[in-house]
Design an enzyme around this catalytic site. Structure first.
Site, PDB file in Angstrom:
ATOM      1  N   CYS A 119       0.823  -1.221   0.000  1.00 19.78           N
ATOM      2  CA  CYS A 119       0.000   0.000   0.000  1.00 19.78           C
ATOM      3  C   CYS A 119       0.847   1.257   0.000  1.00 19.78           C
ATOM      4  CB  CYS A 119      -0.890   0.024   1.239  1.00 19.78           C
ATOM      5  SG  CYS A 119      -1.964  -1.381   1.350  1.00 19.78           S
ATOM      6  N   HIS A 163      -2.577   7.204   5.279  1.00 21.24           N
ATOM      7  CA  HIS A 163      -3.155   6.083   4.525  1.00 21.24           C
ATOM      8  C   HIS A 163      -4.466   5.689   5.190  1.00 21.24           C
ATOM      9  CE1 HIS A 163      -3.788   2.381   2.519  1.00 21.24           C
ATOM     10  NE2 HIS A 163      -3.267   1.592   3.443  1.00 21.24           N
ATOM     11  N   ASN A 165     -10.116   0.778   2.374  1.00 21.31           N
ATOM     12  CA  ASN A 165      -8.674   0.830   2.128  1.00 21.31           C
ATOM     13  C   ASN A 165      -8.425   0.534   0.646  1.00 21.31           C
ATOM     14  OD1 ASN A 165      -5.959   0.316   1.879  1.00 21.31           O
ATOM     15  ND2 ASN A 165      -5.820  -0.959   3.724  1.00 21.31           N
TER      16      ASN A 165
HETATM   17  N1  ACO Z   1     -17.215  -8.883  11.235  1.00 18.91           N
HETATM   18  C1  ACO Z   1     -17.448  -9.398  12.447  1.00 18.91           C
HETATM   19  N2  ACO Z   1     -16.485  -9.965  13.187  1.00 18.91           N
HETATM   20  C2  ACO Z   1     -15.247 -10.006  12.672  1.00 18.91           C
HETATM   21  C3  ACO Z   1     -14.931  -9.475  11.416  1.00 18.91           C
HETATM   22  C4  ACO Z   1     -15.987  -8.896  10.683  1.00 18.91           C
HETATM   23  N3  ACO Z   1     -15.810  -8.364   9.466  1.00 18.91           N
HETATM   24  N4  ACO Z   1     -13.632  -9.651  11.182  1.00 18.91           N
HETATM   25  C5  ACO Z   1     -13.116 -10.261  12.249  1.00 18.91           C
HETATM   26  N5  ACO Z   1     -14.104 -10.475  13.159  1.00 18.91           N
HETATM   27  C6  ACO Z   1     -13.986 -11.116  14.448  1.00 18.91           C
HETATM   28  C7  ACO Z   1     -12.838 -12.070  14.562  1.00 18.91           C
HETATM   29  O1  ACO Z   1     -13.182 -13.342  14.043  1.00 18.91           O
HETATM   30  C8  ACO Z   1     -12.609 -12.103  16.043  1.00 18.91           C
HETATM   31  O2  ACO Z   1     -13.560 -12.977  16.620  1.00 18.91           O
HETATM   32  P1  ACO Z   1     -13.136 -13.936  17.848  1.00 18.91           P
HETATM   33  O3  ACO Z   1     -12.720 -12.966  18.939  1.00 18.91           O
HETATM   34  O4  ACO Z   1     -14.384 -14.679  18.121  1.00 18.91           O
HETATM   35  O5  ACO Z   1     -12.001 -14.748  17.334  1.00 18.91           O
HETATM   36  C9  ACO Z   1     -12.954 -10.690  16.499  1.00 18.91           C
HETATM   37  O6  ACO Z   1     -13.735 -10.121  15.435  1.00 18.91           O
HETATM   38  C10 ACO Z   1     -11.753  -9.813  16.748  1.00 18.91           C
HETATM   39  O7  ACO Z   1     -10.853 -10.001  15.661  1.00 18.91           O
HETATM   40  P2  ACO Z   1      -9.545  -9.159  15.544  1.00 18.91           P
HETATM   41  O8  ACO Z   1      -8.841  -9.507  14.278  1.00 18.91           O
HETATM   42  O9  ACO Z   1      -8.761  -9.227  16.825  1.00 18.91           O
HETATM   43  O10 ACO Z   1     -10.191  -7.699  15.431  1.00 18.91           O
HETATM   44  P3  ACO Z   1      -9.471  -6.317  15.484  1.00 18.91           P
HETATM   45  O11 ACO Z   1     -10.125  -5.456  16.454  1.00 18.91           O
HETATM   46  O12 ACO Z   1      -7.975  -6.453  15.507  1.00 18.91           O
HETATM   47  O13 ACO Z   1      -9.856  -5.730  14.044  1.00 18.91           O
HETATM   48  C11 ACO Z   1      -8.878  -5.445  11.888  1.00 18.91           C
HETATM   49  C12 ACO Z   1      -9.463  -6.430  12.863  1.00 18.91           C
HETATM   50  C13 ACO Z   1      -9.936  -4.422  11.546  1.00 18.91           C
HETATM   51  C14 ACO Z   1      -8.462  -6.208  10.644  1.00 18.91           C
HETATM   52  C15 ACO Z   1      -7.667  -4.740  12.528  1.00 18.91           C
HETATM   53  O14 ACO Z   1      -6.808  -5.698  13.086  1.00 18.91           O
HETATM   54  C16 ACO Z   1      -6.915  -3.917  11.554  1.00 18.91           C
HETATM   55  O15 ACO Z   1      -7.404  -2.937  11.038  1.00 18.91           O
HETATM   56  N6  ACO Z   1      -5.642  -4.258  11.337  1.00 18.91           N
HETATM   57  C17 ACO Z   1      -4.808  -3.499  10.424  1.00 18.91           C
HETATM   58  C18 ACO Z   1      -5.195  -3.897   9.055  1.00 18.91           C
HETATM   59  C19 ACO Z   1      -4.627  -2.970   8.054  1.00 18.91           C
HETATM   60  O16 ACO Z   1      -4.481  -1.788   8.272  1.00 18.91           O
HETATM   61  N7  ACO Z   1      -4.335  -3.567   6.930  1.00 18.91           N
HETATM   62  C20 ACO Z   1      -3.910  -2.901   5.810  1.00 18.91           C
HETATM   63  C21 ACO Z   1      -2.524  -2.414   5.952  1.00 18.91           C
HETATM   64  S1  ACO Z   1      -1.644  -2.430   4.547  1.00 18.91           S
HETATM   65  C22 ACO Z   1      -2.673  -2.153   3.339  1.00 18.91           C
HETATM   66  O17 ACO Z   1      -3.272  -1.104   3.353  1.00 18.91           O
HETATM   67  C23 ACO Z   1      -2.865  -3.228   2.329  1.00 18.91           C
END
Ligand code: ACO
Length: 345
Positions: free
Chosen positions: A112, A252, A282
């Site tokens: 990204c 970003h 994103n």
């Molecule tokens: N809907 C409902 N529940 C969900 C979803 C969804 N879409 N996605 C995950 N969950 C659940 C998981 O299964 C998990 O359930 P569990 O506790 O029963 O196992 C729970 O939600 C928490 O999951 P986490 O992954 O810990 O959630 P988190 O609060 O960390 O949020 C997220 C996840 C949004 C992906 C976050 O980690 C994030 O934004 N990370 C950075 C991602 C990023 O920026 N990526 C791009 C960077 S580089 C680029 O731009 C390509």
């Protein structure tokens, strides 16, 4: 050394809007979960006929026209993308041909962060006097590399393209400053495992979904919060600026919680932070040029403003930039600035 600046900009997003509610009809998620965890409410999804090159071409045409140029004036085309039309030839070559540019063209892949890396190269080439006008494009069709049954990734991304023209511009009071970083030890945190030479595409890789984005979300989250703050602080120091000098901060657009954390630590007032993640999700390499275009269209970016941008992504990679917005040479000439800017080598 010539100073360089962004003198033209353009964007294109596909027409189709996919809301969180629409996604919640096909995967086990909800508008409430997606909006509260990421800030995303909807995203654009490319039509079957849209490609990374076709969207990049549309954004580029506006950027070139806005800079008061024609494609014949462009010396080099750089395309930042993680979703090229083909592994090769480069998408930049397809765009060069379609636009009628008579110059070099290459793709640049830094996840990204690709657009930001491309901007740094364009800026340095122009400053060195090697080229006068360089087209830098960030274009992505992420919808084609997502597993639409995986709720942990498919809700996060969207399609779009943004482009800028970087030109020699004596109106800019200082050369854009950049901080680039990479930590390949985190390579597996965000990857598309199959289809490259390490794991060529096969029936087995397709059945295992290895041709889709795989992401360790929480790990990327921790990495992003750290590097966004650190690299922004470093680029401010390099440019001889403080947070108070910054008129607009464009991070970003990956997750509002990452942005909120960074903004709190960096001390930018909320009204100096640009957000459009709610409408686009994103869009990877397109995220920052899309935000630049919308900020300009909304009057949030004025002539002589200091803008700081920061990106991060697969690699893992990151990049921050500080530059002065001079605008298009077609706009009325810039009012003289009262800033005293001393850049630190
Ligand atoms: N809907 C409902 N529940 C969900 C979803 C969804 N879409 N996605 C995950 N969950 C659940 C998981 O299964 C998990 O359930 P569990 O506790 O029963 O196992 C729970 O939600 C928490 O999951 P986490 O992954 O810990 O959630 P988190 O609060 O960390 O949020 C997220 C996840 C949004 C992906 C976050 O980690 C994030 O934004 N990370 C950075 C991602 C990023 O920026 N990526 C791009 C960077 S580089 C680029 O731009 C390509």
């Amino acid at each position: 050394m010539r100073t360089s600046a962004v003198t033209g900009w353009g964007m294109y997003v596909p027409e189709r809007i996919v809301t969180n509610d629409e996604l919640a009809r096909s995967v086990n998620t909800s508008d409430e979960w997606i909006a509260s965890r990421t800030g995303i409410r909807q995203r654009r999804v490319a039509a079957p006929e849209d490609t990374t090159s076709s969207m990049g071409i549309r954004a580029a045409r506006d950027a070139i026209r806005g800079a008061g140029l024609t494609p014949g004036d462009i010396d080099l085309v750089i395309v930042g993308t993680a979703t090229p039309d083909y592994p090769f030839p480069a998408t930049a070559c397809l765009i060069q041909d379609a636009l009628g540019v008579n110059g070099g063209a290459f793709d640049l892949e830094a996840g990204c962060t690709s657009f930001m890396y491309g901007l740094s190269i364009a800026s340095a080439y122009v400053a060195a006097g090697m080229y006068r006008h360089i087209l830098v494009i960030g274009s992505e069709v992420l919808s084609r590399i997502l597993d639409w049954t995986d709720r942990s990734t498919c809700v996060l991304f969207g399609d779009g393209a943004g482009a800028v023209v970087v030109s020699a511009d004596d109106r800019a009071e200082f050369q854009p400053q950049f901080v680039l970083g990479s930590d390949g030890s985190g390579a597996q945190a965000l990857t598309l495992p199959a289809g490259g030479s390490r794991m060529p595409a096969s029936e087995a890789t397709v059945l295992a979904g290895m041709h889709y984005v795989h992401m360790a979300g929480p790990e990327v989250f921790r990495f992003a919060t750290r590097v966004v703050v650190e690299s922004t602080e470093r680029v401010l120091t390099k440019a001889g600026l403080t947070a108070a000098d910054v008129d607009l901060f464009i991070p970003h657009q990956a997750n509002t919680r990452i942005i909120d954390y960074a903004v709190r630590h960096l001390g930018f007032p909320e009204d100096r932070v640009f957000l459009n993640i709610d409408r686009y999700g994103n869009t990877s390499s397109a995220s920052i040029p899309l935000a630049l275009c919308e900020a300009r269209a909304q009057g949030r970016l004025r002539t002589n403003d200091i803008v700081v941008m920061v990106g991060f992504g697969a690699g893992l990679t990151w990049a921050a930039a500080a530059l002065q917005w001079t605008g298009s040479p077609l706009e009325t000439s810039a009012a003289p600035s009262h800033r005293a800017i001393v850049t630190v080598p």
